[in-house]
Write a protein that holds these residues in place. Structure first.
Motif, short mmCIF file in Angstrom:
data_model
loop_
_atom_site.label_atom_id
_atom_site.label_comp_id
_atom_site.label_asym_id
_atom_site.label_seq_id
_atom_site.Cartn_x
_atom_site.Cartn_y
_atom_site.Cartn_z
N ARG A 190 0.82 -1.21 0.00
CA ARG A 190 0.00 0.00 0.00
C ARG A 190 0.86 1.27 0.00
NH1 ARG A 190 -4.08 1.49 4.84
NH2 ARG A 190 -4.17 3.69 4.33
N PHE A 455 0.18 17.62 8.72
CA PHE A 455 0.83 16.81 7.71
C PHE A 455 0.48 15.32 7.82
CE2 PHE A 455 3.14 20.56 6.81
CZ PHE A 455 3.53 20.43 5.50
N ALA A 456 -0.12 14.94 8.96
CA ALA A 456 -0.56 13.55 9.11
C ALA A 456 -1.97 13.43 8.54
CB ALA A 456 -0.56 13.18 10.59
N LEU A 457 -2.05 13.35 7.24
CA LEU A 457 -3.35 13.42 6.59
C LEU A 457 -4.01 12.05 6.47
CD1 LEU A 457 -2.51 15.91 3.72
CD2 LEU A 457 -3.73 16.39 5.82
N THR A 458 -5.32 12.07 6.59
CA THR A 458 -6.09 10.83 6.43
C THR A 458 -6.46 10.67 4.95
OG1 THR A 458 -8.03 12.10 6.96
CG2 THR A 458 -7.04 10.85 8.76
N PRO A 460 -9.38 10.66 3.21
CA PRO A 460 -10.22 11.68 2.55
C PRO A 460 -9.46 12.97 2.27
CG PRO A 460 -11.35 10.75 4.45
CD PRO A 460 -9.96 10.24 4.50
N SER A 461 -8.64 13.37 3.23
CA SER A 461 -7.88 14.61 3.04
C SER A 461 -6.91 14.47 1.89
CB SER A 461 -7.10 14.95 4.31
OG SER A 461 -7.98 14.99 5.39
N ARG A 462 -6.24 13.32 1.86
CA ARG A 462 -5.29 13.10 0.78
C ARG A 462 -6.00 13.06 -0.57
NH1 ARG A 462 -2.50 8.05 2.59
NH2 ARG A 462 -3.34 8.36 4.66
N CYS A 464 -8.63 14.65 -1.38
CA CYS A 464 -8.92 16.04 -1.75
C CYS A 464 -7.68 16.72 -2.33
CB CYS A 464 -9.40 16.84 -0.53
SG CYS A 464 -11.01 16.34 0.03
N LEU A 465 -6.55 16.49 -1.68
CA LEU A 465 -5.30 17.10 -2.15
C LEU A 465 -4.96 16.61 -3.55
CD1 LEU A 465 -2.80 17.15 0.83
CD2 LEU A 465 -3.71 19.09 -0.40
N GLN B 5 3.62 8.59 6.03
CA GLN B 5 3.42 8.53 7.47
C GLN B 5 2.02 8.13 7.94
OE1 GLN B 5 4.56 12.47 8.46
NE2 GLN B 5 6.71 12.13 8.04
N PRO B 6 0.97 8.70 7.34
CA PRO B 6 -0.35 8.51 7.94
C PRO B 6 -0.81 7.07 7.99
CG PRO B 6 -0.37 10.16 6.22
CD PRO B 6 0.93 9.50 6.15
N ALA B 7 -0.47 6.25 6.99
CA ALA B 7 -0.98 4.89 6.95
C ALA B 7 -0.62 4.13 8.22
CB ALA B 7 -0.42 4.18 5.74
N LEU B 9 0.35 5.42 11.10
CA LEU B 9 -0.25 6.11 12.26
C LEU B 9 -1.70 5.63 12.46
CD1 LEU B 9 0.82 9.84 11.94
CD2 LEU B 9 1.27 8.31 13.85
N GLU B 10 -2.40 5.56 11.34
CA GLU B 10 -3.80 5.17 11.37
C GLU B 10 -3.97 3.77 11.96
OE1 GLU B 10 -7.16 5.45 8.00
OE2 GLU B 10 -5.25 6.41 7.59
N ARG B 25 -13.24 9.61 16.25
CA ARG B 25 -12.16 9.72 15.27
C ARG B 25 -12.73 9.83 13.84
NH1 ARG B 25 -7.41 10.01 13.65
NH2 ARG B 25 -6.58 8.71 11.98
N VAL B 29 -11.91 12.61 11.19
CA VAL B 29 -11.45 12.34 9.81
C VAL B 29 -12.32 13.09 8.81
CG1 VAL B 29 -11.31 10.52 8.05
CG2 VAL B 29 -10.40 10.11 10.33
N GLN B 32 -11.62 16.71 9.03
CA GLN B 32 -10.34 17.02 8.39
C GLN B 32 -10.48 16.98 6.87
OE1 GLN B 32 -7.13 14.20 8.39
NE2 GLN B 32 -5.71 15.70 9.21
N GLY B 33 -11.25 15.99 6.38
CA GLY B 33 -11.49 15.88 4.94
C GLY B 33 -12.18 17.11 4.40
N THR B 36 -9.86 20.06 4.45
CA THR B 36 -8.89 19.97 3.36
C THR B 36 -9.55 20.34 2.04
OG1 THR B 36 -7.98 18.11 4.57
CG2 THR B 36 -7.10 18.50 2.39
N ALA B 37 -10.79 19.85 1.86
CA ALA B 37 -11.50 20.16 0.61
C ALA B 37 -11.66 21.67 0.44
CB ALA B 37 -12.86 19.46 0.60
N PHE B 39 -9.89 23.97 1.90
CA PHE B 39 -8.54 24.54 1.72
C PHE B 39 -8.08 24.37 0.26
CE2 PHE B 39 -3.99 23.47 1.50
CZ PHE B 39 -3.45 24.69 1.87
#
Lengths: 489, 469
Positions: A190, A455-458, A460-462, A464-465, B5-7, B9-10, B25, B29, B32-33, B36-37, B39
């Motif tokens: 992954r 910077f620790a994005l989940t 959905p955030s990623r 969007c980016l 990193q996030p994977a 961490l999650e 959580r 999420v 945050q989504g 971010t959208a 942003f």
């Protein structure tokens, strides 16, 4: 098929899907078939040429390995086949034209009739990526000749030769590294997949948003040499300097990204080349897979650097001249190679001189000196690109003269005002500063930024980016995409 | 890279968190989504605004005129030439003007299509601005305002309606109608209808008066494309990201069309136009107060007599340099293969409608205490000389000042020293050449002379003298 085409947008997800959902034993055949589809989408007949070359090299390597006493002849045969194919498709017309030019110059002195120019030249189309194929095959045969084990499985060798992410413009693979990956059962990683996707997007942005928007500026400048003002010349030259970097590194990123998504890693080709502090440093950062190939299979066999200085410089010059010729069958490419060869010789001599002078040694360690070296190197590289891009030597010289002769600018400067490329460059610089620079150098302030929770994005955030990056690519895409510069090589 | 990193961490977090925390959580999420959208969208908007991307759409539907420019819309034009501009609050490609005319000011309204709108060059380089500068040069007490009312793709009918609806509000002193070559072909419907062709059309009633036809507009407004446009109207007006997506979709559609039909089909041929020229149903038509063709043209379209005497055939045949092989607007679109003659014939055949529209504009201008003048714009294509001849005769018949700027452009083009047109529209050099023609001509018009004399004049006008044709 181009990585930035709609065809690839359909082709790659399909391959990816078929590849990962099928059982492990079918994955390599799928990849091989996909690689040939990718290659034959341009001129199907050339798929046969690559297939034949692959078969011949496969058998030659086995022969080299088996007939130890006669292996030299088999290697020679391999070199003749690969270099012969390369020369036929790439250099025949160049040689014939050079002969014709020579005759045009000489014959009038002997009052001989001129030969018809139509009788010179072959009507052949250069197969895509033939230079890269040839270099990979030569590397393979040479390494087998030196004692490495050949690839026994024909399917694996076929995949090594035709692997589509590195097929057209490299990076030039080393078979040992690639076989090491083939030996393992591909498992979906992954993290690797994700990194590959990011690299693919990064390459797409470099190619579409940056390189394709820089192309009109450099094209306009190089097409109107002689009518350019000082700013025009500088803009055109700077545009090409950036264009070739973003074009080639963008392609490499897309290729490496695609390979990663398939579970393979390819060697990197670039390491911030325009931050190099000397020409020899530049060649350690620019087109790394080619420069290491030239070092291992040309420079070292010629005698390398462990010999007399004059011989070392001769080897360096020959290597760079041939490296220049590899880039294209034209004298200006040879001149470009020669320019870099001479530059490298001067670089070595300067290094020797600095080594003998304690004051200069001290000065070289300071930050201003490093910046000065970087600027001087960049300037030389930029001048070199003029030779590389110009169609003729006289055009190149005219443009170089234009860089230093004050004249009003009316051709390229207005184009820059209407181009969105500066905004795209700004965004890329910000991105490079925040993410790419981190892989180059560890900076405390950058680490602090990266340790922020933002910077620790989940997922959905990623998502969007990434959607944002895709939209930016679409937004910056010019109406006329330009082909990859390195395709012609 | 940040993405690696996030994977991990999650995974770690999920392994130890209880259900309630997990629920919380999930909200985090999601939040945050969404953040971010927002942003990403704001960043893209800022980026596109800085780069001038996604700003190519500037027309919106209008029940009366078919389409009008969006008020206050920022536009970056790259299709032909380059400009970054903002439409004013009245939808003009110009600066803001007060409805009340300032004292001691002479207002010239320039009406026309994209040639007047001049999105291909910077606003300061358009001929409207240059003419204004020239007229105002030398005497600070004399104040001319040259107002740009041009709108892309407008036909004569829409120009007429814009004059009635908008131009007259500004109390202008002179209306300059700019007519480009082949404009007569736009006065009747084209098939198939699209955004640009879904507009009011005109035909002549039995009494020779203009009747406005909404059929095409109404039909198109019921289409899926129209519904889509209505649904995303706000985004079209305010979002550059939408502009980018919309542009991409257009390109993709064009690519698909090209792929499926092996070549795009543009417009329609003369035969299509003739068949499309049909009277509308009762509820779709509206008689107009102004605009009447010459009495001799009452029984059109069967009667092909034209203004100033003669018939369509005589005009076409009397014009020695009439195009034989059309390479202009109708190139390759005539199934008969005789496009040049067809073009001349069609121009004459349909001219009465164009003439009635010009008459309508003249009447409207006079009603608003202003004067109409006609400028025949030059073209980079082969000129439609029969149409020019018809326009000249109409102007002469109705005593409308007329200037044809084609001649000087033809000469300049023959010299080939500078590029006057990008593809269809003027380059900055084209605008300068047009200005050099137009300024002395305008200055020689009695109204302007009168205005100049009435204002305190301290020195001779800088534009020299111009002799009427």
């Amino acid at each position: 098929m181009l990585f930035n085409s709609i065809s690839y947008l359909i082709f790659f997800p399909l391959v990816l899907l078929c590849y990962w959902i099928s059982p492990a034993r079918f994955r390599r055949p799928i990849l091989l078939a996909a690689s040939y589809v990718f290659y034959m989408s341009w001129i199907p007949a050339y798929g046969l040429l690559i297939g034949e070359l692959t078969a011949v090299n496969y058998l030659l390597a086995l022969a080299i390995d088996r007939f130890g006493s006669q292996s030299r002849y088999w290697l020679l045969a391999g070199l003749v086949v690969n270099l012969g194919t390369l020369c036929y498709f790439k250099y025949t017309n160049f040689l014939l034209k050079s002969v014709l030019d020579g005759l045009t110059f000489i014959l009038p002195f002997f009052h001989c009739p001129m030969p018809a120019s139509e009788s010179f030249g072959l009507n052949v189309i250069l197969p895509l990526g033939i230079s890269f194929f040839a270099f990979e095959f030569i590397h393979y045969l040479t390494d087998v000749y030196k004692g490495d084990k050949p690839i026994a499985n024909a399917l694996d060798f076929g995949l090594f030769a035709a692997f589509f992410p590195s097929q057209i413009a490299g990076p030039i693979k080393r078979y040992q590294d690639f076989m090491h990956q083939l030996a393992e059962v591909p498992v979906f990683d992954r993290d690797l997949f994700h990194r590959g996707f990011v690299l693919l997007l990064q390459g797409l942005f470099k190619k579409v948003a940056l390189s394709d928007n820089l192309a009109p500026l450099s094209n306009a400048g190089f097409a109107a040499t002689g009518q350019l003002g000082t700013s025009d010349c500088w803009i055109a030259v700077a545009a090409f300097t950036l264009q070739i970097y973003f074009d080639f590194s963008g392609y490499t990123d897309m290729g490496r990204g695609s390979a990663m998504m398939l579970g393979y890693t390819l060697p990197d080709n670039f390491n911030f080349p325009y931050l190099a502090s000397s020409l020899s440093d530049f060649w350690k950062r620019w087109h790394i897979s080619l420069s290491t190939w030239l070092r291992d299979y040309l420079y070292v066999p010629l005698g390398g650097g462990r010999c007399q200085k004059s011989r070392k410089y001769r080897n360096l010059l020959i290597t760079m001249l041939l490296g220049g010729l590899w880039h294209g069958a034209a004298w200006h490419f040879v001149a470009w190679g020669g320019f870099h060869g001479l530059g490298l010789i001067a670089n070595h001599q300067w290094d020797d001189f600095v080594g003998r002078t304690p004051f200069l040694q001290k000065f070289h360690a300071t930050l201003p000196a490093k910046c000065l070296c970087m600027l001087a190197t960049l300037f030389l590289v930029v001048i070199g690109w003029v030779l590389f891009r110009a169609d003729t030597l006289s055009q190149a010289l005219s443009l170089i003269a234009g860089l230093f002769c004050p004249a009003p600018s009316t051709v390229v400067a207005p184009l820059l005002a209407s181009s969105p490329v500066l905004s795209a460059l700004g965004v890329y610089c910000l991105y490079a500063l925040l993410f790419s620079l981190r892989s180059w150098r560890t900076l405390p302030w950058l680490e602090r930024i990266h340790s922020q929770p933002a910077f620790a994005l989940t997922l959905p955030s990623r998502a969007c980016l990434y959607a944002g990056v895709v939209l930016a690519v679409i937004g910056f895409a010019p109406p006329q995409p330009s082909p990859f510069i390195y395709f012609q090589f | 890279m940040f993405i690696s990193q996030p994977a991990t961490l999650e995974k770690k977090t999920q392994a130890v968190t209880p259900p309630a925390a997990l629920q919380r959580r999930r909200w985090v999420v999601l939040a945050q989504g969404l953040t971010t959208a927002v942003f990403v969208i704001l960043s893209l908007e800022a980026l596109f605004a800085a780069a001038g991307l996604g700003e190519q759409e500037f027309l919106k539907r209008d029940g009366e005129l078919g389409f009008v420019p969006m008020e206050g819309k920022h536009v970056t034009w790259r299709k032909e030439g380059f400009s970054r501009t903002q439409f004013n609050s009245c939808g003009m490609s110009d600066r803001e003007y007060s409805l009340d005319k300032p004292a001691g000011t002479f207002r010239i309204a320039v009406i026309g299509d994209s040639m007047v709108e001049s999105l291909q060059v910077d606003r300061s380089q358009s001929f409207c601005r240059l003419v204004e500068q020239e007229l105002n040069k030398g005497n600070p007490e004399r104040k001319f305002q040259v107002m740009n009312f041009g709108v892309s793709s407008y036909n004569l009918g829409q120009i007429y309606l814009r004059l009635q609806k908008l131009v007259t509000k500004f109390h202008v002193d002179l209306v300059l109608l700019c007519v480009r070559h082949n404009s007569v072909f736009d006065v009747f419907p084209r098939t198939p209808a699209s955004f640009f062709f879904a507009r009011p059309y005109f035909f002549l009633g039995n009494n020779g008066r203009l009747i406005q036809d909404y059929t095409v507009q109404r039909l198109w407004d019921k289409s899926g494309e129209a519904r889509r446009l209505r649904a995303c109207q706000w985004l079209r007006e305010h979002s550059r990201t939408w502009g980018v997506v919309s542009s991409f979709m257009e390109s993709a559609a064009a690519w698909y069309l090209q792929l499926s039909s092996n070549g795009l089909k543009w417009g329609a041929d003369v035969t299509d136009k003739q068949t499309a020229f049909a009277p509308a149903s009762k509820e779709e038509v509206r008689p107009l107060s102004g605009g009447q063709a010459s009495p001799a043209l009452a029984n059109l379209p069967s009667n092909r007599r034209i203004a100033g005497g003669g018939t369509a055939d005589t005009v076409a045949s009397s014009c020695h340099d009439c195009p034989q092989q059309d390479d202009g607007l109708l190139a390759g679109k005539n199934s008969t293969g005789n496009a040049g003659a067809g073009e001349a014939r069609a121009a004459a055949y349909y001219w009465p409608i164009a003439e009635a529209l010009v008459c309508g504009m003249n009447e409207t201008s006079q009603a608003g205490n202003s004067q109409l003048a006609i400028l025949r714009l030059p073209t980079d294509y082969k000129p439609n000389n029969p149409e020019t001849e018809l326009l000249r005769r109409t102007a002469s018949l109705h005593h409308i000042p007329f200037i044809d700027a084609s001649g000087s452009f033809e000469k300049a083009k023959a010299l080939g020293l500078v590029r006057l047109f990008y593809i269809k529209h003027f380059t900055p050099a084209g605008h300068i050449l047009l200005t050099s023609q137009l300024t002395p001509y305008l200055a020689s018009l009695p109204r302007i002379k009168e205005f100049c004399q009435s204002s305190a004049r301290t020195e001779a006008p800088p534009w020299g003298t111009h002799r009427h044709e």
